[in-house]
Design an enzyme around this catalytic site. Structure first.
Site, short mmCIF file in Angstrom:
data_model
loop_
_atom_site.label_atom_id
_atom_site.label_comp_id
_atom_site.label_asym_id
_atom_site.label_seq_id
_atom_site.Cartn_x
_atom_site.Cartn_y
_atom_site.Cartn_z
N ARG A 364 0.86 -1.18 0.00
CA ARG A 364 0.00 0.00 0.00
C ARG A 364 0.89 1.23 0.00
O ARG A 364 1.81 1.34 0.83
CB ARG A 364 -0.92 0.02 1.22
CG ARG A 364 -1.92 -1.12 1.20
CD ARG A 364 -2.89 -1.06 2.35
NE ARG A 364 -3.70 -2.28 2.35
CZ ARG A 364 -4.54 -2.63 3.31
NH1 ARG A 364 -4.71 -1.84 4.36
NH2 ARG A 364 -5.23 -3.74 3.23
N HIS A 386 -10.88 -15.03 4.17
CA HIS A 386 -12.22 -14.70 3.66
C HIS A 386 -13.08 -15.93 3.72
O HIS A 386 -12.67 -16.99 3.27
CB HIS A 386 -12.12 -14.12 2.25
CG HIS A 386 -11.43 -12.80 2.24
ND1 HIS A 386 -10.09 -12.68 2.00
CD2 HIS A 386 -11.88 -11.56 2.54
CE1 HIS A 386 -9.75 -11.41 2.11
NE2 HIS A 386 -10.81 -10.71 2.45
N LYS A 465 -19.54 -4.72 11.50
CA LYS A 465 -18.28 -5.39 11.83
C LYS A 465 -18.04 -5.40 13.34
O LYS A 465 -18.65 -4.62 14.08
CB LYS A 465 -17.11 -4.73 11.13
CG LYS A 465 -16.93 -3.27 11.52
CD LYS A 465 -15.68 -2.68 10.86
CE LYS A 465 -15.53 -1.21 11.23
NZ LYS A 465 -14.29 -0.62 10.77
#
Length: 640
Positions: A364, A386, A465
């Site tokens: 990133r 995931h 979340k």
RNA sequence: GCCAGCGUAGCUCAGGGGUAGAGCACUCGAUUCGUAAUCGAGCGGUCGUGGGUUCAAUUCCCACCGCUGGCUCCA
């Protein structure tokens, strides 16, 4: 005159005439309480002592013992700071000056940045302002009056313009200084006794990099001298265990100017990294599919995922020699590639949940000023996972994941607290969907029996979340793990599973990370343990020291045997005194040193010195020592 | 990215317009040692990089690179 009823913390009710101030109530309870009073809590709101009470309410006097009173002190300290700055820099524009954790700050618009000498002078001036014990006087004004009072203060005028018509505009004065302020404040500046200015730094007006830069001064303030000293001491301690310092001292990793934001891991650091990774692999041995996906992708993928739009500035774009364009990117996250893999085959409902886990390297492009040691890097690896599942499977899955994550932290002696973030204003999906998703997450949270903080409206646009905050050994908190429900990705990537009814359905995706990134987690562990890793994590577990050359062979055999047993043992047979080598071993924070003198060599024993325990040696047969090491490593014991 | 500070030997740091110093580490020699520094000698730096000012720059100025702290826990 009307009377109002105040319910005190002990449940008793006091009736007083409307208009009575909190200070008067305190005096009626006792002179001592009135002296100790800092502010009042009226109907849950902290208020000035001298504001008249107008309605029935739960009521409490806040004294210095009440943690909430610290905010009052610090907010007042911020005003005192501004008072001092205005004395020394009369043209300084004033921005915001709130209390923050452990202190306060105030932003000023000044001709030139503050120097360390300025801070010293300002701090001295603050002491003068405090000594004068100016009362903090509150006034309510209308908008026109507020605009008039602050006509020379563009920053304040802007704030006034933002205030809603139904909001009361209040102004506080202490001596020469007047500030637009919601309050509350302590009675007078004289109660500020134990404070220190810490630093000055540039800060954008309202945090917006397009706006002007102000100069922010940070400070800390406490009721008691001991508290101030303890806080300053805590800062020093934190510096001592700074992972950047320890990383160098313990030879774990380094950074090079040619690769800003990307760590070089030394042998010892790599050992630590691999040990953590092996632990995670072991925990995910059953029920997870470890996969690896490419690091570099065509922009087509990022267009589907949505990253090519807003997130592109954070991605490392790669020049394509054939097209001549930067139409490829290193992956900044794993999810899209996992979705591609999931989408490459038909999945039966019977196979769900499918859990893909990956330790791939991510990049990133963080702005240069954001980089910091291992905690903010440009290259890192997550313990990324995931999970593709049916909506009906969410409750059980989340419950299991929550347990998994909490157990993981416990292994390191880290205490976790939970945050539950619900539907934001901007979101996708129906209210029914959000009801179900939030209900499932909440049920899982309740099942842990742990307290959690509700962060309403703080969820992602694609789902609610749970975030996991972790407190380290010196009380600092870090946000680490996350469990995020995602209803958007399956749509974007057109993911399906075949249901019992033989037709295709949308799965839900859960994003899960435990460490966050290995890099950052290791930084936290280094600081948490102050570099003294428990045996199972320590890059070097045992250092074997012959007393003199005569025992070098025997010591070498001890090392060989331990290494054969899978223990990370090393030999220090260097030509230095035993004292010197012991010191080196202690400074390297090796959990065990095993000294082999002639007595031990003859008897097949070792003399054990435990890290940090001084010279309380224990002599035991090598086989027993080995068994003890293996037992502690297997148990991932926290000590030594 | 922006503001400020910093960048001198592998590390920690001192110095300062007249071509650099300490401790530790490292190398060599002596020492063979029972639980936190044995003694001695030596090696090591175009003072982050590039440009400018100056008779002279590591020192002053500018740019760049990197590091550190900070960049709304809303009057």
């Amino acid at each position: 005159m009307a009377t109002i009823r105040l319910t005190l913390p002990d449940g008793s009710v006091r009736e007083v005439p409307a208009g009575t101030t909190a200070r008067q109530v305190a005096q009626s309870i006792g002179a001592g309480l009135a002296r100790a009073a800092v502010a009042a809590r009226v109907d849950g709101q902290v208020r000035d002592l001298d504001r008249p009470l107008t309605a029935d309410a739960p009521f409490a006097i806040l004294t210095e013992k009440d943690p909430a009173s610290l905010d009052v002190l610090r907010h007042s300290a911020a005003h005192i700071l501004a008072t001092a700055v205005r004395e020394l820099f009369p043209t300084a524009a004033i921005g915001f000056g709130p209390p923050i954790e452990d202190g306060f700050y105030y932003d000023f618009g000044v001709e030139r940045p503050f120097t360390p000498e300025d801070l010293t002078a300002i701090e001295a001036k603050m002491a003068e302002v405090a000594a004068k014990d100016y009362p903090f006087v509150r006034e309510e004004v209308d908008r026109a009056e507020a605009n008039r009072r602050f006509r020379d203060d563009p920053l304040k005028l802007e704030r006034i313009a933002d205030l809603g018509d139904d909001e009361v505009i209040s102004v506080y004065t202490d001596g020469p200084f007047v500030d637009l302020c919601r309050g509350p404040h302590m009675t007078g500046t004289g109660r500020l006794k134990h404070f220190k200015l810490l630093s000055a730094a540039g800060a954008y007006w309202r945090g917006d990099s397009r706006r002007q830069m102000l100069q922010r001064i940070y400070g800390t303030a406490w009721w008691k001298k001991e508290d101030l000293e303890a806080y300053l001491h805590r800062i020093e301690e934190a510096k001592k265990r700074d992972h950047r310092k320890l990383g160098k001292e313990l030879d774990l990793f380094l950074f090079h100017p040619f690769a800003p934001g990307a760590a070089f891991w030394t042998e010892r650091g790599t050992s630590l990294y691999n040990t953590l990774n092996a632990f995670m692999r072991e925990l995910q041995r059953d029920g997870y599919q470890e996969i690896r996906t490419p690091l570099l992708y065509n922009k087509g993928l990022w267009e589907i995922s949505g990253h090519w739009g807003k997130y592109r500035e954070n991605m490392f774009l790669v020049h394509n020699n054939e097209t001549g364009e930067q139409d490829m990117s290193l992956k900044p996250m794993n999810c899209p590639s996992h979705h591609l893999l999931y989408g490459s085959a038909k999945h039966s409902y019977k196979a769900l949940p499918i859990r893909y886990s990956t330790y791939d390297v991510l990049h990133r492009n963080e702005v240069s000023g954001a980089l910091s040691g291992l905690t903010r890097v440009r290259q890192f690896a997550q313990d990324d996972c995931h999970i593709y599942l049916m909506e009906s499977q969410i409750p059980a899955e989340v419950k299991t994941l929550t347990r998994f994550i909490l157990d993981y932290y416990t292994t390191f002696g880290l205490k976790a607290t939970l945050k539950f973030a619900t539907r934001p204003e901007q979101r996708i999906g129906s209210d029914e969907m959000w009801d179900r998703a939030e209900g499932a997450l909440r049920a899982a949270l309740e099942a842990t029996g742990l307290p959690y903080e509700l962060k309403e409206g703080d969820g992602a646009f694609y789902g609610p979340k749970i975030d996991f905050d972790v407190a380290d050994s010196i009380g600092r908190t870090w946000q680490l793990g996350t469990i995020q429900l995602d209803y958007a990705a399956p749509e974007r990537f057109d993911l399906t599973y075949v249901g019992e009814d033989n037709s295709e359905h949308r799965p839900v995706v859960i994003h899960r990370a435990v460490n966050g990134s290995f890099e950052r987690f290791i930084a936290i562990l280094i600081e948490h343990f102050a570099g003294a890793f428990p045996l199972w994590l320590a890059p070097e577990q045992v250092r074997v020291l012959p007393i003199a050359d005569g025992q070098a062979d025997a010591a070498g055999q001890v090392v060989a045997q331990l290494r054969n047993a899978g223990i990370r043992a090393t030999l220090d047979a260097s030509n230095n005194t035993l004292n010197y080598r012991i010191r080196e071993g202690e400074m390297a924070k090796v959990p065990y040193m095993a000294v082999v003198g002639q007595r031990e060599a003859d008897a097949g024993t070792v003399a054990i010195r435990v890290r940090g325990a001084g010279n309380k040696q224990e002599i035991l047969p090598l086989a027993d020592f080995q068994a003890r090491l293996l037992a502690d490593i297997g148990a991932r014991a926290l000590k030594p």
